[in-house]
Design a protein around this motif. Structure first.
Motif, short mmCIF file in Angstrom:
data_model
loop_
_atom_site.label_atom_id
_atom_site.label_comp_id
_atom_site.label_asym_id
_atom_site.label_seq_id
_atom_site.Cartn_x
_atom_site.Cartn_y
_atom_site.Cartn_z
N VAL A 35 20.56 13.42 89.70
CA VAL A 35 20.74 13.64 88.27
C VAL A 35 20.52 15.11 87.92
O VAL A 35 21.27 15.69 87.13
N MET A 36 19.52 15.75 88.52
CA MET A 36 19.24 17.15 88.20
C MET A 36 20.34 18.08 88.73
O MET A 36 20.66 19.07 88.08
N CYS A 37 20.92 17.76 89.88
CA CYS A 37 22.04 18.58 90.37
C CYS A 37 23.22 18.52 89.41
O CYS A 37 23.84 19.54 89.10
N GLN A 38 23.52 17.33 88.92
CA GLN A 38 24.61 17.19 87.96
C GLN A 38 24.29 17.93 86.67
O GLN A 38 25.16 18.55 86.06
N ALA A 39 23.04 17.87 86.23
CA ALA A 39 22.64 18.57 85.00
C ALA A 39 22.76 20.08 85.19
O ALA A 39 23.24 20.78 84.28
N LEU A 40 22.35 20.60 86.34
CA LEU A 40 22.45 22.04 86.59
C LEU A 40 23.90 22.49 86.64
O LEU A 40 24.24 23.56 86.11
N ILE A 41 24.76 21.70 87.23
CA ILE A 41 26.18 22.04 87.26
C ILE A 41 26.74 22.03 85.85
O ILE A 41 27.50 22.93 85.46
N ASN A 42 26.36 21.03 85.06
CA ASN A 42 26.82 20.95 83.69
C ASN A 42 26.34 22.15 82.88
O ASN A 42 27.11 22.75 82.12
N PHE A 43 25.08 22.54 83.02
CA PHE A 43 24.56 23.71 82.32
C PHE A 43 25.32 24.96 82.72
O PHE A 43 25.65 25.81 81.88
N ALA A 44 25.61 25.11 84.01
CA ALA A 44 26.32 26.29 84.49
C ALA A 44 27.73 26.36 83.92
O ALA A 44 28.21 27.44 83.55
N VAL A 45 28.40 25.23 83.81
CA VAL A 45 29.75 25.21 83.25
C VAL A 45 29.71 25.55 81.77
O VAL A 45 30.50 26.35 81.27
#
Length: 69
Positions: A35-45
């Motif tokens: 979940v945190m990896c997906q959140a970090l990718i989303n924040f970066a985008v």
């Protein structure tokens, strides 16, 4: 949203280390990491740090990857 993610991460780590066995600990840490990896990718985008493409697997979506087959 970032504060929510940080709070969720802290709660999940506490739950993981409070698990009675190793499997529960690894399961909680694995779910939290996904979940945190997906959140970090989303924040970066959202912040424009990585490009947005809209194609989930760009090499496979366009008919294959030459090195794989």
């Amino acid at each position: 949203m970032a504060l929510f993610c940080c709070l969720w991460l802290a709660r999940e780590w506490r739950a993981a280390f409070g698990a009675p066995d190793g499997f529960g600990r690894l399961l909680a840490m694995g779910i939290t990491a996904m979940v945190m990896c997906q959140a970090l990718i989303n924040f970066a985008v959202v912040l424009g740090m990585v490009p947005t493409k809209g194609i989930p697997l760009p090499f496979i979506s366009y008919g294959g990857f030459e090195f794989a087959g």
